[in-house]
Design an enzyme around this catalytic site. Structure first.
Site, short mmCIF file in Angstrom:
data_model
loop_
_atom_site.label_atom_id
_atom_site.label_comp_id
_atom_site.label_asym_id
_atom_site.label_seq_id
_atom_site.Cartn_x
_atom_site.Cartn_y
_atom_site.Cartn_z
N THR A 205 30.67 37.63 51.92
CA THR A 205 30.92 38.71 50.95
C THR A 205 30.18 39.98 51.35
O THR A 205 28.99 39.96 51.63
CB THR A 205 30.42 38.30 49.55
OG1 THR A 205 30.99 37.03 49.22
CG2 THR A 205 30.83 39.32 48.51
N ARG A 233 41.79 29.68 44.07
CA ARG A 233 40.45 29.92 43.52
C ARG A 233 40.07 31.40 43.65
O ARG A 233 40.27 32.02 44.69
CB ARG A 233 39.44 29.06 44.28
CG ARG A 233 37.98 29.26 43.84
CD ARG A 233 37.23 30.21 44.73
NE ARG A 233 35.80 30.27 44.41
CZ ARG A 233 34.96 31.16 44.93
NH1 ARG A 233 35.39 32.07 45.77
NH2 ARG A 233 33.69 31.17 44.59
N VAL A 234 39.52 31.96 42.59
CA VAL A 234 39.02 33.34 42.64
C VAL A 234 37.54 33.31 42.33
O VAL A 234 37.09 32.66 41.38
CB VAL A 234 39.75 34.22 41.59
CG1 VAL A 234 39.14 35.61 41.54
CG2 VAL A 234 41.24 34.31 41.91
N GLY A 235 36.76 34.00 43.16
CA GLY A 235 35.31 34.04 42.95
C GLY A 235 34.90 35.23 42.12
O GLY A 235 35.70 35.83 41.39
N ASP A 236 33.64 35.59 42.22
CA ASP A 236 33.10 36.72 41.45
C ASP A 236 33.51 38.07 42.01
O ASP A 236 33.56 39.07 41.28
CB ASP A 236 31.57 36.64 41.41
CG ASP A 236 30.96 36.66 42.81
OD1 ASP A 236 31.57 36.09 43.74
OD2 ASP A 236 29.87 37.23 42.99
N GLY A 257 27.15 35.22 47.20
CA GLY A 257 26.78 33.82 47.00
C GLY A 257 27.86 33.07 46.25
O GLY A 257 29.03 33.47 46.25
N GLY A 259 30.21 32.33 43.75
CA GLY A 259 30.77 33.20 42.73
C GLY A 259 30.86 32.59 41.36
O GLY A 259 30.73 33.30 40.34
N1 GLY Z 1 30.75 35.56 46.25
C1 GLY Z 1 31.95 35.25 46.89
C2 GLY Z 1 32.71 34.18 46.29
O1 GLY Z 1 32.17 33.35 45.57
O2 GLY Z 1 33.89 34.11 46.53
#
Ligand code: GLY
Length: 344
Positions: A205, A233-236, A257, A259
């Site tokens: 990231t 899947r979608v992260g932060d 990190g 997410g």
């Molecule tokens: N911080 C990136 C993710 O979790 O996708």
């Protein structure tokens, strides 16, 4: 006190007062322009952003340029060269936010080289904030972005082939492996970070925050997300308030990190709110990390999250769960990598 003594005392204290005054002035000074970004791979990203900031350009243009720069890296975990999901498909997440709280994001977008620029188009050309998957790709193509090949980079293909042997999804703490980065050593294995020629590593990231000469803040994040994640899947990173938040009255923050843990606490929004309460950027990041650790300490020991923040004076700070989170800073005063403090 007679007049003579008074004058003598005045002569003695005058330099002291001047020093105190200039010290106070120094403390009160705002550092701008300035750009900060996650990881040591933020150094070339900052350099790109700096070209715009140092020519009195806007923080918004600067953060987009920085993100584009790393998305161009062919063997990087951030753009199309990043690691795929468990189905072998690279899906990208990105967002951007400016000083008016305008924001745009794309999530799970495939075969588009510059998701950060698509995110900016979402922000500027639509009434929406987030577009996902096929809809995000369709919007990108309609706006002149080219549909790239879906071939994995060599590094990503090798890592994916290796991963398929066990097909086990497990976030790895400090995939970034800072000691190895410092030693400039190349790592092997499916979770090993790629290395640029100058010995810096790249990571999953890239989050960056900038303040321009006018004192306006903006931020951007771009990522291929967690390697070998479930498809969809979608992260932060593309979630405003999780991977990025900008409040031009207070400051801005970004994260890197795992997410899921950042989303659970609305991480970067929380950091900015702590700065609003008067905490320094570093303390605000620490308090957000503490929130994650407090919820489930045993789990926190198995993963990494790092927050990075800047306030309106251009003061910055970071905090992470584990050792190993580093960040890069570029201003008129410095151009360097800092190690973040950590809790566990
Ligand atoms: N911080 C990136 C993710 O979790 O996708």
């Amino acid at each position: 006190m007679n007049r003579r003594k008074f004058l003598q005392l005045g002569a003695l204290t005058a330099p002291l007062l001047t020093t105190t005054k200039s010290f106070a002035k120094k403390l009160d000074q705002t550092t701008k322009p300035i750009v900060i970004s996650t990881w040591d791979s933020g150094m070339p990203v900052n350099a790109e952003a700096w070209k715009i900031l140092s020519a009195s350009g806007s923080a918004l243009d600067a953060v987009e340029a920085g993100a584009i720069h790393i998305e161009n890296e062919i063997n990087c975990c951030v753009g199309l060269g990043g690691y795929p999901d468990r189905d072998g498909i690279v899906t990208l997440d990105s967002c951007i936010m400016d000083h008016h709280a305008n924001c745009g994001a794309v999530a799970g977008i495939e075969r588009i080289k510059h998701p950060v620029s698509v995110a900016r188009k979402v922000m500027e050309k639509t009434p929406h904030v987030i577009l996902v998957g096929a809809g995000a790709q369709q919007f990108a193509i309609e706006n002149g972005f080219i549909l790239e090949s879906n071939t994995l980079s060599n590094d990503a293909q090798n890592a994916y082939t290796e991963w398929l042997k066990k097909s086990e999804y497990k976030p790895v703490i400090n995939i970034e492996n800072q000691p190895a980065v410092q030693a400039g050593k190349k790592q092997n294995g499916p979770f090993a970070p790629n290395f640029f020629e100058d010995g810096t590593a790249n990571h999953d990231t890239m989050g960056l925050v900038a303040m321009d000469v006018k004192g306006n803040l903006s931020g951007a994040v771009t990522t291929s997300g967690m390697a070998f994640k479930l498809h969809g899947r979608v992260g932060d990173s593309p979630i405003i308030g999780a991977g990025l938040f900008v409040d031009n009255e207070i400051g801005a923050a970004t994260s890197s990190g795992t997410g899921e843990e950042v989303i659970r606490i609305c991480g970067t929004h929380l950091v900015v709110e702590f700065m609003r309460q008067g905490y320094s950027p570093e303390m605000a990041c620490k308090k957000a990390v503490e929130r994650i650790v407090k919820r489930d300490k045993a789990k926190a020991k198995t993963l990494q999250v790092g927050f990075l923040a800047m306030n309106k004076k251009g003061q910055y700070g970071a905090y992470a769960i584990q050792k190993g989170f580093v960040f890069s800073v570029k201003s008129n005063n410095e151009n360097q990598i800092h190690s973040s403090k950590y809790i566990l």
